[in-house]
Motif scaffolding. Structure first.
Motif, PDB file in Angstrom:
ATOM      1  N   ARG A 113       5.368   2.800   9.181  1.00  0.00           N
ATOM      2  CA  ARG A 113       5.049   3.187   7.805  1.00  0.00           C
ATOM      3  C   ARG A 113       5.760   4.492   7.434  1.00  0.00           C
ATOM      4  N   ALA A 114       5.789   5.441   8.359  1.00  0.00           N
ATOM      5  CA  ALA A 114       6.443   6.719   8.076  1.00  0.00           C
ATOM      6  C   ALA A 114       7.950   6.547   7.910  1.00  0.00           C
ATOM      7  N   ALA A 139       8.724  10.082  14.155  1.00  0.00           N
ATOM      8  CA  ALA A 139       9.193   8.695  14.155  1.00  0.00           C
ATOM      9  C   ALA A 139      10.712   8.614  14.131  1.00  0.00           C
ATOM     10  N   GLN A 140      11.377   9.607  13.520  1.00  0.00           N
ATOM     11  CA  GLN A 140      12.838   9.584  13.501  1.00  0.00           C
ATOM     12  C   GLN A 140      13.407   9.701  14.913  1.00  0.00           C
ATOM     13  N   VAL A 191       3.939  11.401   1.910  1.00  0.00           N
ATOM     14  CA  VAL A 191       3.361  10.343   2.738  1.00  0.00           C
ATOM     15  C   VAL A 191       3.832  10.510   4.179  1.00  0.00           C
ATOM     16  N   ASP A 192       2.919  10.849   5.072  1.00  0.00           N
ATOM     17  CA  ASP A 192       3.187  10.896   6.519  1.00  0.00           C
ATOM     18  C   ASP A 192       4.432  11.710   6.854  1.00  0.00           C
ATOM     19  N   TYR A 193       4.598  12.852   6.214  1.00  0.00           N
ATOM     20  CA  TYR A 193       5.830  13.618   6.427  1.00  0.00           C
ATOM     21  C   TYR A 193       5.931  14.111   7.866  1.00  0.00           C
ATOM     22  N   GLY A 194       4.840  14.647   8.402  1.00  0.00           N
ATOM     23  CA  GLY A 194       4.876  15.138   9.773  1.00  0.00           C
ATOM     24  C   GLY A 194       5.131  14.034  10.773  1.00  0.00           C
ATOM     25  N   LEU A 195       4.491  12.890  10.572  1.00  0.00           N
ATOM     26  CA  LEU A 195       4.695  11.765  11.479  1.00  0.00           C
ATOM     27  C   LEU A 195       6.116  11.229  11.372  1.00  0.00           C
ATOM     28  N   ASP A 205       0.834  -1.202   0.000  1.00  0.00           N
ATOM     29  CA  ASP A 205       0.000   0.000   0.000  1.00  0.00           C
ATOM     30  C   ASP A 205       0.869   1.253   0.000  1.00  0.00           C
ATOM     31  N   LEU A 206       1.965   1.201   0.741  1.00  0.00           N
ATOM     32  CA  LEU A 206       2.879   2.337   0.778  1.00  0.00           C
ATOM     33  C   LEU A 206       3.507   2.569  -0.593  1.00  0.00           C
TER      34      LEU A 206
END
Length: 544
Positions: free
Chosen positions: A172-173, A264-265, A256-260, A109-110
């Motif tokens: 995912r992020a 996550a980093q 895709v999920d840039y803020g998350l 999906d990603l």
């Protein structure tokens, strides 16, 4: 964005131009190999036309022809080694779609959201990193399976600690920019440049392999010199190509999920810190005892939770634990964790590839009794064996190994006693390690694609010095005395490893008085510590 997701960004342009620079190195090498043959063809053509005839021309023609044949044969030999050499394959735990259907679905999906090809397969590595790996070389065929096609997408290798510590959305992020890298892998110029560089690297490894016969060593010496020259010529453009690929993949993944991903980093850095402490402080003592913790990935959650409790910089991270963990994407997380834990022991300690009588798993609940207590008593027994070899008399009082014997020896004979005892312990440890045969490689060993490098591939710590070993052994003797005479119990600290628990609380103040004894020969601080806790140093302790 193009159909492969490798668009017209600056990073994409830079990657393509640098890939062409790598391929130009290959073309120039081919041109150099063909140049003598081309000169020979010109000389023969001139003779056929009647323009280059005569004694000197005939001699030159045949000399150049012989030289051209030799150059072509050498070039063919170098090319054959480059083509046939198997690039190193990262040791991983293979993850089939049946074992992780939800994880495969998440990655596909990603890839669909990023408009890039999906990875051809997934694998896990016992480390805090993730990357794409090309496994289309014929030597990398799946064991028992068919040969992989050269056009297949690369394999996505995921750090196993991420699955247990990160939540599904965080994983995912974090994987988004990695999965986005499948697009440049499908670009023909970049794929060809990567294959060429990996072939050169593998050929250098083949030429440097030990155990070659004299004739083969000479032949491979020429191959190694040629491939190293080509590899040095490719180094700068290949590095710039990979930087361009990373920049293009990062730009592609921003949608895709840039803020998350920024949040996550932070979890990646925290996971790395906890994983490193877990391996060096908790797993390594067990590996040295012939035991391997079978739930390392689950243990990293406990280690990071403890780190969050102690470190105010990590406060708030444990509040995420109520969300769905990424390990829920696996059908049997326990079995996968066990396989990754065994591979970690092989990579970082050099243990066997399979469990056995001298290499058995241990659960976290059993760790204090079966690892910590056994470690202390084994080291205390070794300490007294060395004292016996040095002719140190037993202490006055009850028969048996006592802590008083150690205290009197180290405090009554000056610094020389500590140095002699440290050297004796170091020699005893070296003899014991030398008596252990190297673990063999089995047909299903994950390291079979790596090469002939000695184990461990990634040692966690440098060899301990004699002084460090002496301090460890004296600490072990003190802990044995505390357990046998003062009601203490062995415990496990998730960040510091083996721990001494008295009345349910960890005593972390033992290191300083032990160092005073081993470094300065001053037993007063340690005697005061023992007296405060009610430890009887004159009582014999139970050894292994």
């Amino acid at each position: 964005m193009s159909g492969t997701g490798f668009g017209e960004s600056l990073g994409a342009h830079a990657a393509r131009s640098r890939a062409l620079a790598v391929l130009r190195v290959r073309s120039r090498a081919l041109a150099v190999a063909l140049l003598p043959a081309a000169v020979a063809v010109v000389l023969f053509a001139g003779d056929a036309a009647g323009h280059m005839s005569g004694g000197s021309w005939d001699a030159s023609r045949w000399a150049v022809s012989v030289f051209a044949v030799i150059v072509l044969l050498l070039a063919a030999a170098v090319a054959a080694v480059i083509v046939r050499a198997s690039p190193a394959l990262s040791p991983t735990v293979e993850l089939s779609e049946r074992a992780a259907p939800d994880l495969y679905r998440l990655v596909r999906d990603l890839a669909e959201r990023l408009e890039v090809p999906a990875p051809s397969a997934l694998a896990l590595t016992p480390d805090c990193d993730s990357w794409l790996e090309d496994r289309t070389h014929p030597a990398h065929a799946i064991r028992g399976g068919s040969r992989r096609r050269g056009t297949e997408a690369p394999v996505l290798v995921i750090g196993s600690p991420f699955l247990w510590w990160m939540r599904v959305a965080e994983l995912r992020a974090v994987l988004a920019p990695v999965v986005a890298g499948t697009a440049p892998s499908a670009h023909p110029d970049i794929a060809a440049a990567r294959r060429f560089v990996r072939g050169l690297d593998a050929a250098v490894a083949v030429a440097a392999a030990p155990g070659q016969g004299p004739i083969r060593k000479v032949a491979l010496g020429f191959v190694g010199g040629s491939t190293r020259l080509l590899l040095r010529s490719c180094q700068a453009p290949a590095s710039e190509m990979e930087r361009g690929v990373a920049a293009a993949a990062s730009e592609c993944a921003q949608a895709v999920d840039y803020g998350l991903r920024i949040v996550a980093q932070e979890q990646v850095g925290l996971a790395y810190a906890g994983w490193d402490r877990l391996l060096t402080r908790v797993a390594l003592p067990a590996w040295r005892m012939g035991r391997w913790p079978s739930r390392l990935d689950a243990g990293v959650v406990s280690a990071l939770t403890e780190l969050s409790r102690r470190d105010r910089l990590a406060e708030g991270f444990t509040s995420r634990l109520g969300e769905r963990p990424a390990c829920d994407l696996l059908e049997e997380p326990g079995a996968i964790d066990e396989a990754a834990s065994l591979l970690a022991a092989r990579l970082f300690h050099g243990g066997p590839a399979e469990a056995g009588p001298d290499w058995s798993p241990v659960d976290w609940q059993q760790y204090p009794e079966e690892v910590v207590d056994h470690k202390w008593r084994t080291e205390a027994a070794r300490l007294h064996r060395v004292l016996d070899e040095l002719g140190v008399p037993p202490s006055t009082g009850p028969d048996g190994p006592t802590l008083t014997r150690v205290l009197e020896h180290l405090s009554g004979r000056g610094a020389e006693a500590g140095e002699t005892l440290a050297a004796g312990i170091m020699a005893e440890v070296a003899r014991e390690e030398a008596a252990v045969p190297p673990p063999p490689k089995s047909p299903g060993d994950a390291l079979n694609g790596w090469g002939a490098d000695p184990l461990p591939l990634f040692p966690l710590q440098p060899p301990r010095t004699g002084r460090e070993l002496l301090a460890d052994h004296v600490t072990a003797m003190v802990c044995c005395a505390a357990v046998d005479t003062a009601g203490a119990v062995p415990g496990l600290d998730w960040l510091d490893g083996p721990a001494l628990l008295i009345n349910g609380e960890r005593r972390a103040d033992l290191a300083t008085p032990v160092l005073s004894l081993t470094e300065d020969g001053d037993a007063a601080p340690l005697r005061s510590w023992l007296s405060t806790l009610g430890v009887r140093p004159e009582k014999p302790v139970r050894l292994v």
